[in-house]
Design a protein around this motif. Structure first.
Motif, mmCIF file in Angstrom:
data_model
loop_
_atom_site.group_PDB
_atom_site.id
_atom_site.type_symbol
_atom_site.label_atom_id
_atom_site.label_comp_id
_atom_site.label_asym_id
_atom_site.label_seq_id
_atom_site.Cartn_x
_atom_site.Cartn_y
_atom_site.Cartn_z
ATOM 1 N N TYR A 5 31.355 43.902 41.434
ATOM 2 C CA TYR A 5 32.829 43.979 41.455
ATOM 3 C C TYR A 5 33.156 45.538 41.519
ATOM 4 C CZ TYR A 5 33.112 38.967 40.859
ATOM 5 O OH TYR A 5 32.819 37.563 41.097
ATOM 6 N N ALA A 6 32.439 46.466 41.756
ATOM 7 C CA ALA A 6 32.709 47.745 41.753
ATOM 8 C C ALA A 6 33.698 48.257 42.284
ATOM 9 C CB ALA A 6 31.418 48.736 42.076
ATOM 10 N N ASP A 7 33.996 47.657 43.513
ATOM 11 C CA ASP A 7 35.478 48.177 44.349
ATOM 12 C C ASP A 7 36.430 47.673 43.683
ATOM 13 O OD1 ASP A 7 34.679 45.492 45.035
ATOM 14 O OD2 ASP A 7 35.633 45.897 46.914
ATOM 15 N N ARG A 8 36.607 47.106 42.572
ATOM 16 C CA ARG A 8 37.604 46.432 42.113
ATOM 17 C C ARG A 8 38.028 46.894 40.536
ATOM 18 N NH1 ARG A 8 36.861 40.292 44.024
ATOM 19 N NH2 ARG A 8 38.924 39.733 43.085
ATOM 20 N N ILE A 9 36.967 47.730 40.135
ATOM 21 C CA ILE A 9 37.174 48.280 38.727
ATOM 22 C C ILE A 9 37.131 49.764 38.861
ATOM 23 C CG2 ILE A 9 35.568 48.446 36.795
ATOM 24 C CD1 ILE A 9 34.135 45.788 37.584
#
Length: 251
Positions: free
Chosen positions: A243-247
């Motif tokens: 979920y790197a793109d949302r953290i």
């Protein structure tokens, strides 16, 4: 007057408030959980904001073991905590018009995301404008506030409105105006605030409801584990990567 007597009275007051919030806000908590779950499932992002001591409850659900990895703190410099010097500056910044809009415009928040705005009184310009502007940008806004302030105090926003007036969902903490549960002979000021206990409980209840809602839909909730249990770091590394793109609290 023994210390234990007053301590017990505080626990009783806090427990009473927690029971009342559990019973009276259950539908709103479920709605908040569903809204968070909808956003997670749709690829959106989650943000939490609070100023002053209200920031404690917002921070409590960010980068938290047992919490959703996607919950990000929407921080406003100078109002996150009592580390700013002088501490009174944080209170003053809550009353500055235009600050919320500037913060939102420079943040990664976008239409379809969820923003939880925590403000006990809900009367200051900053939380009111944060909610108002967030909705204008297309975010879903969950307000965590004491609705009593809207009937017993005067708004400090130019519109005369309160946080509760600009939310899709309101979670009412039921905290009395003044945020102090106890009085005692020989003590001039009321004392023992319970807003942090109750507000944090509301936040965690909403996250729990969201996790349950996601599981019912067959979606694994993106939860973090404690780094102090075996395997926790490995678990969290996998979730953070997925979920790197949302953290946004890590680089």
């Amino acid at each position: 007057m023994g210390e234990n007597k007053l301590a017990d009275q505080f626990f009783d007051a806090a427990i009473g408030l927690l029971q009342r919030v559990r019973d009276e806000e259950s539908a709103n908590i479920a709605a908040a959980g569903a809204a968070i779950a909808d956003t997670v499932a749709a690829g959106g992002r989650l943000f939490a904001f609070g100023a002053g001591h209200s920031s404690l409850a917002a921070q409590d659900v960010v980068y938290r073991a047992g919490g959703l990895a996607l919950m990000n703190l929407l921080a406003v410099p100078g109002v996150v905590g009592v580390d700013v010097m002088p501490a009174t500056l944080g209170s003053a910044l809550e009353r500055v018009d235009g600050l919320a809009g500037a913060v939102l415009d420079s943040s990664p928040a976008r239409a379809g995301d969820v923003l939880i705005v925590v403000s006990l009184s809900g009367r200051n310009a900053l939380p009111v404008e944060m909610a108002l502007n967030a909705r204008a940008l297309g975010l879903k806004v969950i307000g965590v506030t004491s609705v009593a302030y809207a009937t017993e105090t005067k708004s400090r926003h130019a519109s005369g409105t309160y946080l509760k007036d600009h939310c899709d969902i309101v979670l009412d903490s039921k905290i009395a105006v003044g945020d102090a549960e106890l009085t005692a002979e020989g003590i001039e000021a009321p004392f023992a605030p319970a807003s942090t206990v109750v507000t944090s409980a509301l936040m965690q209840a909403a996250v729990a409801a969201a996790a349950g809602e996601l599981a019912e839909r067959g979606i694994e909730p993106p939860l973090l584990r404690s780094g102090n249990v075996d395997g926790g770091h490995e678990w969290n590394g996998r979730v953070m990567t997925e979920y790197a793109d949302r953290i946004f609290y890590r680089r």
